[in-house]
Motif scaffolding. Structure first.
Motif, PDB file in Angstrom:
ATOM      1  N   THR A 254       6.827  -9.620  -1.015  1.00 45.72           N
ATOM      2  CA  THR A 254       5.613  -8.903  -1.358  1.00 45.72           C
ATOM      3  C   THR A 254       5.872  -7.956  -2.508  1.00 45.72           C
ATOM      4  O   THR A 254       6.852  -7.247  -2.516  1.00 45.72           O
ATOM      5  N   PRO A 257       1.787  -2.972  -1.891  1.00 46.47           N
ATOM      6  CA  PRO A 257       1.132  -2.793  -0.599  1.00 46.47           C
ATOM      7  C   PRO A 257      -0.210  -3.505  -0.584  1.00 46.47           C
ATOM      8  O   PRO A 257      -0.879  -3.603  -1.616  1.00 46.47           O
ATOM      9  N   TRP A 283       0.622   0.010   3.653  1.00 51.63           N
ATOM     10  CA  TRP A 283       1.083  -0.997   4.609  1.00 51.63           C
ATOM     11  C   TRP A 283       0.495  -0.790   5.997  1.00 51.63           C
ATOM     12  O   TRP A 283       0.510  -1.690   6.826  1.00 51.63           O
TER      13      TRP A 283
END
Length: 649
Positions: A254, A257, A283
């Motif tokens: 990733t 966020p 998150w």
């Protein structure tokens, strides 16, 4: 088209209302110096700096930061001024770099109020210099131009000011650095940035949007150094070599966020957006709320700055128009002068009214957002009157941050912004028990202020105990004269203290010796990479030391140990919460000044002593109050004590 200048090159400025933006790899001090047509600086009053941030037509930031915005209205600059030099310098005394060669090259841009760049200049080639004349705005044949200068000075601000022929250059340089240090000590820390993969790290910059109401105020950081005060010890998660430890999972893919999930239908075109709790990236809901609160804080700071700047501009414009009109003796009598005054005031009122409408619109939106966010806050972010405390359970992990009060501005007294500090604490807290200039302090006598200060410290300690897992946070108390027995009673009777409050010189010496030993041992173990070799009696959890009535009961050795704990303790989990009146320690002289500056000063009553890191407004701090007659604090402490007893079985 933007002109990318090199050293010595100049460029004509197409407009006179400008913004000078500075980006640096480290917090820097920004200022301007005025000179006449002969290049003469006539005195310290011709220099705008953090201690004196305003001159006619010019405004500079009030503190050091990694990004700056300087506002300039060249039409309002006095006629005798022919040269404006933009100065940059590295702050001293806060542990940062001491030469520009050790950081990224500063970048300076001259822009219009719409943000479009007119000219830019990158200050390359700097090495041992700690101060530099970056740009020069100067008059030439009735027009203004900008020249890239880039002249550095290894001798710092004093050498640069002296080179301009300014008398008392060393004294002025010292006063500028002292003003920066004072501003740094009272500045609220903004949230830290994220690493490229979204992980939270230590304090750092946060991007800031430009205000849309001219003239743009001098907002220190576009990317503020979150806690401009540099701690003397490296924070947790820092390698012994000085570089940050990378805790990133090697297989995490990733890159940022996730955005907040859609929780409300989109607003109709032209209507204001509907506020939603957690409407920020993050998150988790906790992180989204944290980022949202800091976004509200910054929005209110900037919209208020735009309003104040617009009002000041309207007043300045009215004064200039009146001066021009009344400079003609024929307009001083009869109806011409009266009409000119009425027209100037009408323009002033129109500009002020438009600015007030924009402010009211923004405040209404933020108030609606606060009404949605406040009920959704988790325990660590909630006030004592929030119902979430009635369902309190001891947590299993540490939250991101803790609420320690509320902030508000006089333009929006009904809008409270929660003041959040990151956990673990990176800075000690000082609850000022002395008399301040605030109206609330004036209504209380000395004894009442001292009692309120201890009660405030107890409330802060209770919140810290409540948000940590069982047996991971310990509280020690030093009360040399036993003067705080009443306010300390909730901590004592609940059984959450490591031991009863220490009294007398012997108690002071014993507690300080144990905590100093713990700091020494943990630091040595970390540096040696032998954390598993600590003695079994060393508690590696977080510790809070509450010191009441300082410096009563402290000798010189104890004072030295306390300063050591304040400087070195936070990096290894020992934190300081002092309840003291600075005047009581005046006998020690300036030796304790670094101690006071290293602590976040709070007050037991409302007081406007804290500054935001974007614009530098003086915000009114309101401590969190336990509702009258409520047993919420006692109940929370009782549950913490019960969880600890269960944990130790």
């Amino acid at each position: 088209m933007t002109a990318e200048l090199v050293r010595g090159q100049n460029h004509t400025l197409p407009q006179t209302r400008l913004e000078i933006r500075v980006s640096a790899g480290t917090p820097v001090v920004a200022g301007v110096m005025l000179a006449d047509e002969n290049g003469t600086v006539h005195g310290a009053e011709w220099v705008a700096h953090p201690g004196a941030p305003r001159l006619p037509g010019l405004e500079v930031p009030r503190q050091a930061a990694a990004g700056h915005r300087l506002a300039a209205d060249l039409d309002a600059v006095p006629a005798q001024v022919h040269r404006i030099t933009v100065l940059l310098a590295l702050p001293t005394g806060i542990g940062g770099p001491v030469r520009f060669g050790a950081v990224a090259a500063p970048f300076v841009a001259v822009t219009g109020l719409d943000g479009d760049e007119i000219a830019t200049f990158t200050l390359t080639g700097l090495d041992t210099e700690s101060a530099v004349a970056a740009l020069e705005l100067y008059r030439r044949q009735g027009a203004w131009k900008v020249r890239a200068v880039g002249q550095g000075y290894a001798g710092g601000l004093a050498a640069m000011l002296a080179d301009q022929g300014l008398n008392g250059a060393a004294e002025l340089a010292h006063s500028i650095q002292d003003a920066v240090t004072r501003a740094t000590a009272r500045t609220v820390a903004p949230p830290p940035p994220r690493t490229p993969d979204g992980d939270r790290v230590g304090h750092g910059p946060r991007p800031a949007p430009a205000p849309d109401v001219p003239p743009v105020p001098a907002a220190p950081p576009t990317a503020p150094g979150a806690e401009p005060l540099t701690q003397p010890a490296p924070p947790p998660g820092t390698a012994a070599t000085g570089g940050p430890v990378d805790y990133t999972h090697p297989r995490r893919q990733t890159s940022a966020p996730p955005p907040p999930p859609p929780t409300a239908p989109p607003a109709a075109p032209g209507s204001p957006a509907q506020p939603v709790a957690g409407d920020a990236t993050g998150w988790s809901m906790e992180e989204r709320l944290y980022n949202q609160i800091w976004g509200m804080f910054e929005d209110l700071a900037r919209t208020t700055a735009a309003y104040r700047s617009a009002v000041e501009f309207a007043e300045s414009r009215m004064d200039q128009e009146l001066d021009r009109t009344l400079s003609d003796p024929r307009n001083r009598i009869g109806g011409a002068g009266a009409r000119a005054r009425e027209q100037a005031r009408a323009k002033r009122d129109e500009l002020t009214s438009r600015a007030k409408e924009a402010l009211d619109r923004d405040i209404a939106q933020l108030t609606a957002e606060a009404a949605v966010v406040e009920p959704a806050l988790p325990t660590a972010y909630a006030g004592w009157d929030n119902p979430v405390w009635h369902a309190y359970r001891v947590p299993m992990e540490i939250p991101m941050a803790l609420r320690i009060g509320d902030l508000h501005l006089p333009e929006a007294t009904g809008l409270r912004i929660p003041l959040l500090v990151r956990l673990p604490l990176e800075r000690g807290i000082w609850v000022d028990s002395g008399r301040t200039a605030s109206g609330a302090a004036a209504l209380a006598d000395t004894a009442q202020l001292r009692r309120l200060a201890v009660e405030s410290a107890v409330a802060h300690a209770a919140r810290l105990l409540a948000v940590y897992p069982a047996d991971e946070f310990s509280v020690h108390v030093i009360d040399p004269a036993g003067a705080a027995a009443g306010p300390l009673a909730p901590l004592v009777r609940s059984g959450v203290l490591v031991e009863p409050p220490a009294a007398g010189p012997g108690g002071v010496t014993s507690v300080l010796a144990r905590l100093t030993r713990r700091v020494d041992l943990v630091q040595m173990a970390i540096r040696a990479g032998a954390a598993d070799s600590l003695p079994p009696d060393v508690d590696t959890g977080q510790h809070l030391l509450i010191v009441n009535d300082f410096p009563h009961g402290f000798d010189d050795r104890a004072v030295t140990q306390l300063r050591y704990l304040a400087d070195e303790g936070p990096s290894v989990g020992v934190h300081l919460l002092m309840v003291a009146d600075r005047e009581d320690a005046a006998a020690y002289g300036p030796v304790l000044d670094p101690l006071w500056r290293s602590l976040l000063r709070l007050t037991p009553v409302a007081d406007d002593h804290l500054a935001d890191p974007w614009v530098g407004h003086a915000w009114t701090y309101e401590p969190l109050r336990v509702p009258p007659g409520s047993r919420v604090l006692d109940d929370v402490l009782a549950r913490v004590a019960a969880a600890r007893r269960t944990w130790r079985r």
